[in-house]
Structures are given as C-alpha cells and as structure tokens.
Design an enzyme around this catalytic site. Sequence first.
Site, short mmCIF file in Angstrom:
data_model
loop_
_atom_site.label_atom_id
_atom_site.label_comp_id
_atom_site.label_asym_id
_atom_site.label_seq_id
_atom_site.Cartn_x
_atom_site.Cartn_y
_atom_site.Cartn_z
N SER A 305 7.17 -3.56 -1.47
CA SER A 305 6.93 -2.38 -2.29
C SER A 305 5.66 -2.51 -3.13
CB SER A 305 8.17 -2.13 -3.16
OG SER A 305 8.20 -0.83 -3.65
N ASP A 316 -7.83 -4.47 1.62
CA ASP A 316 -8.68 -3.41 2.17
C ASP A 316 -10.04 -3.37 1.49
OD1 ASP A 316 -6.67 -2.78 3.87
OD2 ASP A 316 -6.41 -0.70 3.20
N LYS A 330 8.26 -2.48 2.90
CA LYS A 330 8.87 -1.30 2.27
C LYS A 330 7.77 -0.42 1.71
CE LYS A 330 12.03 0.42 -1.23
NZ LYS A 330 11.06 1.40 -1.75
#
Length: 434
Positions: A305, A316, A330
């Site tokens: 999460s 990224d 999740k």
Amino acid sequence: MTPALPLPGRTRRALSPRRLLAPLLSVGLLALPLAAPATAATDDLPVEEIQTFAEVFERIKRGYVEEVDDGTLLRNAMRGMLSELDPHSAYLDREEFQSLRESTQGEFGGIGIEVGLEDGQLTVITPIDDTPASRAGLQARDQILRIDDAPTEQLSLQEAVNLMRGEPGTAIELTILRRGESSPRTVTLTREVIRTESVRSELLEPGFGYLRISQFQTRTGDQVGEHIRRLEREAPLSGLVLDLRNNPGGVLQAAVAVADAFLDGGLIVYTEGRLPDTEMRFSAASQTAAPDVPLVVLINGGSASAAEIVAGALQDQRRGVVMGTESFGKGSVQQIMPLGNGEGLKLTTALYFTPGGRSIQAQGIAPDVQVVRGRVEVTESSRQVREADLEGHLRSRDAPRERTELSERLREDYQLGEALNLLKALNVLSQRER
C-alpha cells in the site's frame, strides 16, 4: 438492529455524501466524499433478481433448521455482496466499525499483526515492529491455521481480526504454517496495547544512516524530517537506507510527505476510479529534507500500500535504488462510510498508480536489485592468511588502518548489509565525479 431492505430510496440515503465519515485519508482506509453516479437516477433495478432474493429470503425464514432473525439474514446478505467484490471491501457491524476506527487511531489491544486472505487462507502480511507478533518471530506470508481453538478457514477476515484483538494481558494461541515447512507450529502470545511508533533511525557507520518506517501514520512525514536532521547532526550523511520492509501502509498523505522528503519536484502518485472525487494527483514540493543523499530503499513481500507508493515514486523518478524482493501488490483505495446506525461500509473505489503510470494492484514493486533474506555466516575456515599474519613480515610505514568488524546486526540482516555496501559504492562513484 435490523438494516433496511435494499430498496432504491433507502440505499441512496445510506450512500449520501452527508453520511460519509470525515476524511481519514489513508491508502487502505480512505474516506472521501462519494457522489452518486450521474446515471443512477435512470438505472433500472434488476426486478427478477430482487424477486429471487426475496424468495430465497422467505424460504430460509420458513424452512431453515433453526430460526434466524431478519437482521441476521440481511447483514449476512450484505456481507456476501461485499466479500465477493475483492478482499478489502466489507460490511462492518457496530463492533467491527468501532474496531476499524480504533486501528486508524493507532492504539488498540492486540498482538501487532497485519493479516489478509491469500488463496482463501488467513495469511500474515506483516508483523508490526516491537509488538508481541514481531518478538515471537512471525513473518510475512506465514499462514494462520487456527486462532486458539477456531480453525481460520471457517472465519471471515474481520472475524479473525476480532479474535486476535482483545484485552491487554490476555493470552492467545496461533497455529501457523511457514512456507517451506511441512508441519505447523504453535505460538502463544500475550496481547498488549499496540501503540506503534512509525519512525526510528540510527547510524550504521559514520556517515551512513538507517531510517526505518514501520507504517504510515499522520505525523510520519514530519518525523522523517526530524530523524534526517538528527542523523545529520551526528555526521554529514554520505548515504541513507530507507527500510520499508514489512510496512503494511497507512495514511496516504504520510506516504506523499515521505516521498516529498527526498524529491524536489514531479509526480508522486495518482489515483483513478469511476467517480470524479476518487481521482487525485499528488506532486512533490521544491523544498526537501534530503535532496542529494544517496538512497537505497529496502522492500519485501510485506511492503504494501503506502509503502509501495513511496518505493514506486522514488524508483520511477530514479531518486533511489530499490533493493530486496517484490512487494505485496496492494494498489487499491478503500472508502469508509458509516451507514447511520453505527455500522459501516468499507468499499474499494479507486486504484493508485506510480508516476510512470504503473498499477501496483496484484503486481507489486519489483526491486532494481533483488536480494533475498538471509544472514552472513563467518567461519574460521573462510578466513584466509594475509601478509600481516606471517611471522617476521615487514611493517608498513603508514599508520595502521582500522579494520571494520561486521556487526552482529548486519550479519543477521543480509539485505541491510547489501544495502550498506551499495551505498558505499555509490559514495565512491559520486566522489570520483566531483
């Protein structure tokens, strides 16, 4: 208390924005204003299915071996509607709703464990640091077969959570099966008041810091800044390990704040759902606590999460090297809605995405450098004879160099040791570029 029948008017009142919980803003438990879809007024109800539901309801009432009251049947029907959607949507009775609110406040009686269903089996997502579960050695992916005398295969996720919570000082027995082991083991734990401190830090070596986040709470972002400043007062930082292993997630804004501590701009995370209010974008501010410190982010199968939001954003944006094993996966957002009678609804309404557009749901974050869990074993036979060990060797004219002994902690935590080694390599390269 008997909930109203699922007729159009009553259902719309139950989902009215006026009845929504004030925003909790957590990744797993996110409460946002929920507007009805624009087409709701013109949608036709499935009359045939509703008639079938009424027929089944009446047959159970008349023919079931034991008498069942209307409220129980209707609550079970609502539980069934939600449990078949996904593992995180659920109907919450009064006790369950109160228990959920307690957990979001960060204090409750229990053993300190995050659990979920994996292939229908109650499974440990992660033990929380410094709790009975972590001290007993429970690990991510352990299967819980029994809670005291209750087989977990007969329990819903919420029922299992309710059984594990209880008065501090009371004992609980778990029967667990660990992956790779053929026979289960029994663990007895004593419940405590679970108050989780989300951030801790230390210096692994001079100049190389360690920052551990066990879960994301309201003040986690501020605490990360405080810990970074504390580490820098001890020694200028040449590298930092951000440990998100076994971190089950938590407050979305805290995850954004933590990523923002290392990023000086750009997108951190965005969410997409069916309703306009579930679509959000979060970006980093220009001011940051640690803009240039080399960073290694540790993740594993217990990182879920909000932890995946941070790891995905830093990966990224190429701000740090993600190391360890694949995360839990999740990537969904739940809204918590009280139903006006003390009960509630937890409904998955959106998915979140990394800056590069990756959905983490059921995929997880793949590390840049895969390092499995292990420990370093140093034996006498592995030690090689060096020049300095030979009798009558010539002594160096330089001052004797201090030898760095491998600490017991780094021996026990192979992933952490490898993260420190990578930071040292990055530091060497950065010095050559200057």
